[in-house]
Design an enzyme around this catalytic site. Structure first.
Site, PDB file in Angstrom:
ATOM      1  N   HIS A 140      21.015  26.829 -33.087  1.00 21.65           N
ATOM      2  CA  HIS A 140      21.154  25.377 -33.075  1.00 21.65           C
ATOM      3  C   HIS A 140      20.916  24.763 -34.459  1.00 21.65           C
ATOM      4  O   HIS A 140      21.447  23.684 -34.763  1.00 21.65           O
ATOM      5  CB  HIS A 140      20.176  24.760 -32.076  1.00 21.65           C
ATOM      6  CG  HIS A 140      20.495  25.099 -30.657  1.00 21.65           C
ATOM      7  ND1 HIS A 140      19.662  24.801 -29.600  1.00 21.65           N
ATOM      8  CD2 HIS A 140      21.568  25.739 -30.102  1.00 21.65           C
ATOM      9  CE1 HIS A 140      20.200  25.235 -28.465  1.00 21.65           C
ATOM     10  NE2 HIS A 140      21.356  25.801 -28.755  1.00 21.65           N
ATOM     11  N   LEU A 385      16.683  31.168 -24.118  1.00 28.65           N
ATOM     12  CA  LEU A 385      18.028  31.062 -24.677  1.00 28.65           C
ATOM     13  C   LEU A 385      17.996  31.044 -26.207  1.00 28.65           C
ATOM     14  O   LEU A 385      19.037  30.918 -26.841  1.00 28.65           O
ATOM     15  CB  LEU A 385      18.723  29.802 -24.148  1.00 28.65           C
ATOM     16  CG  LEU A 385      18.835  29.707 -22.619  1.00 28.65           C
ATOM     17  CD1 LEU A 385      19.446  28.370 -22.214  1.00 28.65           C
ATOM     18  CD2 LEU A 385      19.662  30.847 -22.070  1.00 28.65           C
ATOM     19  N   PHE A 386      16.821  31.156 -26.790  1.00 26.06           N
ATOM     20  CA  PHE A 386      16.625  31.419 -28.225  1.00 26.06           C
ATOM     21  C   PHE A 386      17.268  30.368 -29.122  1.00 26.06           C
ATOM     22  O   PHE A 386      17.713  30.688 -30.228  1.00 26.06           O
ATOM     23  CB  PHE A 386      17.154  32.817 -28.590  1.00 26.06           C
ATOM     24  CG  PHE A 386      16.797  33.867 -27.569  1.00 26.06           C
ATOM     25  CD1 PHE A 386      15.489  34.044 -27.162  1.00 26.06           C
ATOM     26  CD2 PHE A 386      17.778  34.660 -26.991  1.00 26.06           C
ATOM     27  CE1 PHE A 386      15.155  35.003 -26.207  1.00 26.06           C
ATOM     28  CE2 PHE A 386      17.455  35.620 -26.037  1.00 26.06           C
ATOM     29  CZ  PHE A 386      16.135  35.787 -25.641  1.00 26.06           C
ATOM     30  N   CYS A 387      17.313  29.120 -28.672  1.00 24.63           N
ATOM     31  CA  CYS A 387      17.941  28.038 -29.451  1.00 24.63           C
ATOM     32  C   CYS A 387      19.355  28.425 -29.877  1.00 24.63           C
ATOM     33  O   CYS A 387      19.809  28.084 -30.982  1.00 24.63           O
ATOM     34  CB  CYS A 387      17.086  27.684 -30.657  1.00 24.63           C
ATOM     35  SG  CYS A 387      15.523  26.887 -30.215  1.00 24.63           S
ATOM     36  N   ALA A 388      20.030  29.132 -28.995  1.00 29.49           N
ATOM     37  CA  ALA A 388      21.440  29.494 -29.198  1.00 29.49           C
ATOM     38  C   ALA A 388      22.104  29.472 -27.827  1.00 29.49           C
ATOM     39  O   ALA A 388      22.688  30.458 -27.380  1.00 29.49           O
ATOM     40  CB  ALA A 388      21.558  30.863 -29.854  1.00 29.49           C
TER      41      ALA A 388
END
Length: 477
Positions: A140, A385-388
């Site tokens: 992100h 979601l790992f900022c993705a």
């Protein structure tokens, strides 16, 4: 392995990493002897396997900062000895980072707070009517800053060659007369896979566009050469490069940055300020990196980045990469021996990667699994979601537009809030994943314990009961 990805692996820097390089010992990091309690009783040395979020600080970095701390002073405008010493240290750190990145002579090194801050700074400096091209696979930090530009989001490619072809098609259809920027990651924060940066840069330049490299995950694992990769800018964070929190870098071409309004208006960014007769204020801004470094800078954060750059350079990336490849092979072989585990990948099993691996476990809520690793084995990993979000949704087979939250939602589709009994219908139940990541400070024992823990949890289940509390899966006390 595709030719393009081979080139990325070979040209991550000016010095290709030899396959037969001699491994080095794990570097000394803070927290290596910290013990944590287990819910099943007793304590164990904490296994920090969440380097992709924040790597532990190198002991050498911490020692350098401690040695400097008594001499701490304000920079650039102080007449006293400590201010002058701190100014010299601050500016020498800029030189050290430029050397670490193999920058061109005219490039600027701007110190920021993080990769996110760096890319937002660049976004604020884009020329009018700039077109931006970015793959949906980005973190992100590099996916979201471009909202004020004309953005084209590119679908997730399934091979490096497809990534290059997708970008070339998009660029071929753009307005050829206006400015354009391509933003791409060097190594995925979800899969760890290396991207064909050099070839993407060539495609961008062939169509009159510039390119910025998000090296947040690449720089801690591989040498990064701005010249060899031929990128226009590179951004990374100190806290992923074995330095403490709060500092980052944007390095590259000066012209767009020099012509843009200062990122922050204030002292340090201005050369002259004068009142006008009409009551207003006239300002002459710096044209150097100081233009975008208003306010009192994070001298200790900057110095810690420079210290980490020196430490990694002097240790030698050849040995660091060789050892990390051994750890990657050990984790992948261990996970491959558990049929219930599926490793997430865009480019396939043979793709070169850094020490970042995400996976899901059949029949398990990912947050439940990560909580059990922590509470029962003293292993720290990441779930969510790992900022993705778009990338993870694509890898999990759900729609990229599906909304979700990082961590464990109160009740994700098909899941229970009480997660003592895992769902039983397979991969898609979790809608998030587990990520294990490691690097220069990771001992073999941490990786061995992780592989053993995965096998035991899948075979025998958790030894403890867990529940969702404030969005996180936690042991029942």
């Amino acid at each position: 392995m595709s030719a393009s990805l081979n080139a990325t692996a070979e040209h991550a820097s000016a010095d290709a990493v030899r396959a037969d390089a001699v491994c080095v010992e794990p570097l000394s990091v803070l927290g290596r002897d910290v013990t944590v309690p287990l819910v099943t009783g007793g304590e164990v040395t904490y296994a920090a396997l969440d380097y992709a979020a924040s790597a532990p600080a190198l002991q050498r970095v911490w020692d350098d900062v401690a040695a400097y701390a008594p001499y701490y002073g304000s920079v650039h405008r102080g007449a006293g000895y400590l201010s002058q010493l701190s100014t010299d240290l601050f500016e020498q750190s800029r030189v050290t980072v430029a050397e670490f990145l193999d920058c061109r002579p005219a490039d600027q090194v701007i110190f920021t707070r993080s990769t996110t801050d760096s890319l937002n700074l660049l976004a604020a400096a884009l020329p009018a009517d700039c077109q931006v091209f970015v793959f949906e696979t980005e973190h992100h930090a590099s996916l979201l800053p471009w909202a004020d530009a004309r953005v084209t989001y590119l679908n997730a490619p399934r091979t490096p060659d497809e990534a290059i072809a997708t970008l070339e098609r998009a660029l071929a259809g753009r307005d050829p007369h206006g400015p354009a920027l391509v933003c791409v990651t060097g190594a995925s924060n979800v899969t760890g896979e290396l991207w064909p940066v050099r070839e993407l840069a060539a495609a961008a330049h062939a169509h009159g566009a510039r390119i910025v490299l998000d090296a947040a995950q690449l720089a801690p694992h591989h040498p990064v050469s701005v010249r060899e990769l031929d990128v226009d800018w590179v951004a990374f964070s100190g806290h992923k490069l074995y330095a403490p929190f709060g500092s980052g870098v944007l390095a590259g071409r000066a012209d767009w940055l020099r012509e843009a309004e200062p990122y922050l208006a204030g002292g340090g960014a201005s050369r002259k300020v004068a009142r006008r007769e009409d009551g207003g204020v006239d300002v002459e801004w710096h044209t150097t990196a100081a233009r975008h470094e208003a306010g009192s800078p994070n001298v200790i954060g900057v110095y810690s980045i420079a210290s980490a750059c020196r430490a990694l350079t002097e240790t030698g990336f050849e040995g660091l990469v060789a050892r990390e490849r051994q750890l990657i092979a050990k984790v992948r072989e261990g996970l491959a021996g558990v049929p219930e585990v599926r490793v997430l990948s865009l480019f396939g099993d043979d793709s070169p990667r850094v020490g970042v691996i995400s996976f899901v476990v059949d029949g398990w809520n990912s947050s439940h699994f990560a909580a059990a690793l922590s509470a029962e084995y003293g292993i720290g990993v990441r779930d969510g979601l790992f900022c993705a979000h778009p990338l993870v949704r694509t890898l999990l087979g759900s729609e990229p537009q599906t909304q979700g939250e990082c961590g464990a939602p109160e009740a994700a589709p098909g899941e229970r809030s009480e997660v003592g009994v895992p769902p039983a219908e397979g991969w898609g139940r979790s809608l998030n994943a587990i990520r294990v990541s490691f690097g220069a400070g990771t001992p073999d024992e941490h990786v061995d314990r992780f592989v053993r823990a995965v096998r035991e949890l899948v075979a025998d289940g958790a030894k403890w009961s867990y529940r969702t509390e404030e969005g996180r899966c936690v042991p029942v006390s």
